[in-house]
Structures are given as C-alpha cells and as structure tokens.
Design a protein around this motif. Structure first.
Motif, short mmCIF file in Angstrom:
data_model
loop_
_atom_site.label_atom_id
_atom_site.label_comp_id
_atom_site.label_asym_id
_atom_site.label_seq_id
_atom_site.Cartn_x
_atom_site.Cartn_y
_atom_site.Cartn_z
N THR A 141 0.79 -1.20 0.03
CA THR A 141 -0.07 -0.12 0.22
C THR A 141 0.69 1.26 0.06
OG1 THR A 141 -0.12 0.26 2.40
CG2 THR A 141 -1.57 -1.15 1.56
N PRO A 142 0.30 2.27 -0.30
CA PRO A 142 1.25 3.72 -0.46
C PRO A 142 1.67 3.92 1.04
CG PRO A 142 -0.61 4.00 -1.80
CD PRO A 142 -0.94 2.76 -1.23
N ASP A 143 0.76 3.77 1.96
CA ASP A 143 1.04 3.99 3.39
C ASP A 143 2.12 3.21 3.84
OD1 ASP A 143 -0.79 5.81 4.32
OD2 ASP A 143 -2.31 4.48 4.81
N ASP A 144 2.33 1.72 3.62
CA ASP A 144 3.41 0.94 3.80
C ASP A 144 4.57 1.38 3.15
OD1 ASP A 144 1.95 -0.83 5.39
OD2 ASP A 144 2.45 -2.63 4.34
N ILE A 145 4.66 1.67 2.00
CA ILE A 145 6.09 1.98 1.23
C ILE A 145 6.42 3.64 2.09
CG2 ILE A 145 7.04 3.02 -0.93
CD1 ILE A 145 6.47 -0.24 -0.76
N ALA A 146 5.53 4.32 2.16
CA ALA A 146 6.12 5.53 2.75
C ALA A 146 6.69 5.38 4.04
CB ALA A 146 4.76 6.53 2.79
N ARG A 147 6.00 4.26 4.78
CA ARG A 147 6.60 4.13 6.28
C ARG A 147 8.13 3.43 6.24
NH1 ARG A 147 4.78 2.21 11.46
NH2 ARG A 147 2.43 2.65 11.01
N LEU A 148 8.03 2.37 5.18
CA LEU A 148 9.35 1.53 4.84
C LEU A 148 10.57 2.71 4.38
CD1 LEU A 148 7.77 -1.51 3.25
CD2 LEU A 148 8.93 -1.47 5.53
N TYR A 149 10.16 3.35 3.47
CA TYR A 149 11.11 4.16 2.75
C TYR A 149 11.50 5.42 3.59
CZ TYR A 149 11.19 2.16 -1.92
OH TYR A 149 11.59 1.18 -2.85
N GLU A 150 10.61 5.82 4.23
CA GLU A 150 11.11 6.83 5.46
C GLU A 150 11.77 6.46 6.49
OE1 GLU A 150 8.88 10.63 7.66
OE2 GLU A 150 7.89 8.57 7.72
N ALA A 151 11.45 5.21 6.90
CA ALA A 151 12.14 4.77 8.10
C ALA A 151 13.88 4.29 7.41
CB ALA A 151 11.53 3.29 8.41
N LEU A 152 13.65 3.77 6.33
CA LEU A 152 15.17 3.28 6.10
C LEU A 152 16.14 4.36 5.31
CD1 LEU A 152 13.94 -0.01 3.92
CD2 LEU A 152 15.18 0.13 5.77
N LEU A 153 15.52 5.59 4.57
CA LEU A 153 16.12 6.64 3.88
C LEU A 153 16.52 7.76 4.96
CD1 LEU A 153 14.79 6.56 0.43
CD2 LEU A 153 16.96 6.10 1.00
N LEU A 154 15.74 7.67 5.87
CA LEU A 154 15.78 9.10 6.90
C LEU A 154 16.05 8.60 8.20
CD1 LEU A 154 12.97 11.38 5.50
CD2 LEU A 154 15.23 11.49 5.13
N ASP A 155 15.47 7.48 8.56
CA ASP A 155 15.43 7.31 10.15
C ASP A 155 16.54 6.09 10.39
OD1 ASP A 155 13.71 9.10 10.80
OD2 ASP A 155 11.78 7.71 10.60
N ASP A 156 17.33 5.61 9.46
CA ASP A 156 18.21 4.59 9.42
C ASP A 156 17.81 3.48 10.38
OD1 ASP A 156 20.02 6.17 8.16
OD2 ASP A 156 20.92 7.05 9.83
N ALA A 157 16.54 2.98 10.04
CA ALA A 157 15.89 1.91 10.80
C ALA A 157 16.67 0.53 10.52
CB ALA A 157 14.48 1.59 10.16
N ALA A 158 17.09 0.20 9.54
CA ALA A 158 18.23 -0.89 9.13
C ALA A 158 19.53 -0.68 9.51
CB ALA A 158 17.83 -1.44 7.75
N GLY A 159 19.88 0.40 10.24
CA GLY A 159 21.03 1.04 10.61
C GLY A 159 21.67 1.96 10.11
N VAL A 160 22.75 2.59 10.53
CA VAL A 160 23.47 3.64 9.84
C VAL A 160 23.93 3.49 8.47
CG1 VAL A 160 24.92 5.57 10.09
CG2 VAL A 160 23.51 4.82 12.05
N LEU A 161 24.75 2.35 8.42
CA LEU A 161 25.49 2.02 7.26
C LEU A 161 24.38 1.71 6.14
CD1 LEU A 161 27.97 1.10 5.79
CD2 LEU A 161 27.78 -1.21 6.72
N ALA A 162 23.26 0.86 6.49
CA ALA A 162 22.20 0.66 5.53
C ALA A 162 21.63 1.95 4.86
CB ALA A 162 21.24 -0.16 6.12
N GLY A 163 21.44 2.98 5.82
CA GLY A 163 20.79 4.19 5.51
C GLY A 163 21.76 4.80 4.67
N ALA A 164 22.86 4.96 4.92
CA ALA A 164 23.93 5.70 4.00
C ALA A 164 24.10 4.81 2.81
CB ALA A 164 25.26 5.65 5.01
N ARG A 165 24.27 3.80 2.39
CA ARG A 165 24.54 2.94 1.41
C ARG A 165 23.31 3.05 0.50
NH1 ARG A 165 27.98 -2.42 2.53
NH2 ARG A 165 30.02 -1.52 2.97
N LEU A 166 22.08 3.03 1.09
CA LEU A 166 20.73 3.49 0.28
C LEU A 166 20.80 4.72 -0.19
CD1 LEU A 166 18.03 1.47 2.44
CD2 LEU A 166 18.77 0.64 0.20
#
Length: 312
Positions: free
Chosen positions: A207-232
């Motif tokens: 859903t758009p809600d889910d993708i927004a939650r996931l992409y914000e978490a990964l690209l802005l909040d480093d939810a998968a770790g700082v290294l994952a966010g930086a590489r993404l």
C-alpha cells in the motif's frame, strides 16, 4: 474527510501530455464533459504543505482522464500529518521490493568485508528479462555491492533475484517489511513473475502507506542501521530510471533518492525521499494500477501526480 468537490480542474498542458489508453484529445474532451468527481475517502486534508483539497481534486481528475488508479502519500519528515490519497489501497509492488532487499542484506551482512568483496557466481539460467547490467556481464559473477547497485540504480531484475537468493527467497522481504511495521506488504514470487499485477491478486502487493513508512524509515531514520541508510542513499540518489517519472515532475534544484517499478496492466510506480533547500525532506510515494490487461505504462501519470503534489 474532504467533501465532494463541486468542480475539478487540471491544466490543459497536463492533459495534452498524457498518453495511455486514451488520446490526449479524447481525454480532454471526456474530462471537459465530465460531471464533478468524488474524492476517494482515503484522501486526507492534513498536509503541512497546504492545498490538500486541491491536490485530491486534481488527482481524481487525472485518474478520470487516464483510466489509471493512483495512490499517493506525501509526508514531510518529522511531521505526523501527511497527504494521503488511496493510501490504504492495495497496489502491485513490482521493483520497489529491491530497496527492501538491499536494506535487509546490508543490515544482516554490512560489516562483513569479506562477504561484500567476494563475487557471487550466476549462470545463463539465472538471467531474466529487463537485466540491462547483468545480461552481458562476463564473467558471470558479481559482488553483493555490484548487485545492489544494479538493482537500485538500473532496476536490473537478475540482480534483484540474486539478492533475493542471498536473503533466502521472497518471504524474507515480507518478514523484513513486517519488522518495520509494514504488515500489508508481501512478496511471494521472483522476477519477472512478481510484476504480473493481476487485479485482485494479493501476491506481491503493498500500500502507499506501507511504502511511505518503509522508505522513510530506511532512508531518513536509518531503521536498518546507519550503514544501510547511508548506502541506500548513495545508490538511490544516483538512480537512472525515474527520468520520465518523478524527476520529470520536479523543478531543480533538488536531490531525490528513489526507486521505480513497473508491471503488466500498465503499472508504473515511483517512491523515495526528496530534498530541497530550506525544506524538510519529503517522503513521496506514487503507486498506480489499472484493470486493463492491454494498458501501456504511462510514465506521465507519475510525473503529473508529482507536479500536483509537490508543485514548485
């Protein structure tokens, strides 16, 4: 809830630019003669950028003119409010899963230097359609970092499958999404079958809600770790596949870290994070679907939806 508008409007320039199942002239004529359009109940008048009612009306007009169903979420970072349009509706995910695959792999193995420098072999049997990078790679081997770059920047399908293989299969994407609170996102198949996009099929959807939650978490909040966010961010800021979609609807200067996707039934998607000077980062998700098995992919729908929501 936004009340049903008494009238809707969209620019003549926008309609004339639209392709798809209808000609520009036919679309303009149909729109001009159409009665007022009801705004979907999923549209929320709670966007800090303002103009939510107008944006919802124009998206409804764009859907009517193109016979494409559109789902949108736009949220400024740190603001609980968001502009939501069909945000809880189900859409085919297509290649948007590749962001999750790379994030999950970096989270799990990011600091294993030996792993990231060791090539992964593949064969002709592994090569599938729409693999612009790996199709002609010789020798047939690539490091995980090379696969991630190919999957994110060029949407290479073979690279996507090899990443899925490293993770243990499509179910790993479902589990990873759920771990970040996105429980309506599921991946069931491999490339290219996951792009079938048959209406009503729950497989490989989000859903758009889910993708927004996931992409914000990964690209802005480093939810998968700082290294994952930086590489993404490094890979996705240099994405090559959205020139006719989100990037076509934006006015420079800006920086965009995004991922596109496309499938049968004319599906075109784009999702990512937008940075502009003096403004908070904006998570923007635009998903589409149709009920027409013969529909062609209309990139301009995503470009025009971007113009409507982001403006100047």
């Amino acid at each position: 809830m936004i009340p049903t508008p008494e009238s809707t409007s969209i620019s003549r320039r926008s309609l004339l630019a639209l392709g798809g199942a209808t000609t520009a002239g036919a679309a303009l004529a149909a729109f001009s003669a159409a009665p007022a359009l009801a705004v979907p109940t999923g549209a929320a008048d709670a966007f800090s950028g303002g103009g939510s009612a107008r944006m919802a009306r124009e998206l409804a007009a764009l859907e009517r003119a193109t016979s494409v169903t559109i789902g949108v979420v736009a949220r400024e970072h740190g603001d609980r409010r968001a502009f939501r349009y069909r945000a809880d509706s189900v859409f085919p995910m297509c290649s948007l899963f590749k962001t999750l695959a790379v994030a999950a792999l970096v989270q799990a193995r990011g600091y294993d230097e030996t792993y990231w420098s060791t090539p992964i072999p593949f064969t002709d049997a592994d090569v599938v359609t729409d693999s612009i990078v790996l199709d002609d790679l010789d020798p047939q081997q690539a490091t995980p970092g090379f696969l991630a770059d190919a999957a994110l920047r060029f949407s290479d399908n073979t690279a996507g499958n090899l990443l899925l293989r490293e993770l243990g299969g499509p179910g790993a994407i479902t589990a990873f999404a759920a771990s970040l609170g996105a429980d309506r996102t599921r991946l069931d198949r491999w490339e290219p079958d996951l792009n079938a996009a048959v209406p009503g099929d729950p497989r490989d959807t989000t859903t758009p809600d889910d993708i927004a939650r996931l992409y914000e978490a990964l690209l802005l909040d480093d939810a998968a770790g700082v290294l994952a966010g930086a590489r993404l961010r490094e890979w996705m800021l240099r994405n090559t596949t959205s020139g006719a979609r989100m990037r076509a609807g934006l006015q420079p200067p800006y920086e965009l870290a995004d991922k596109t996707g496309g499938g049968s039934y004319g599906v075109v998607n784009d999702a990512g994070v937008l940075w502009r000077a003096g403004r908070r980062p904006l998570t923007l998700v635009i998903l589409t679907r149709t009920d027409d098995p013969n529909a062609t992919r209309n990139n301009e729908v995503v470009a025009e939806a971007t113009r409507i929501v982001v403006g100047d």
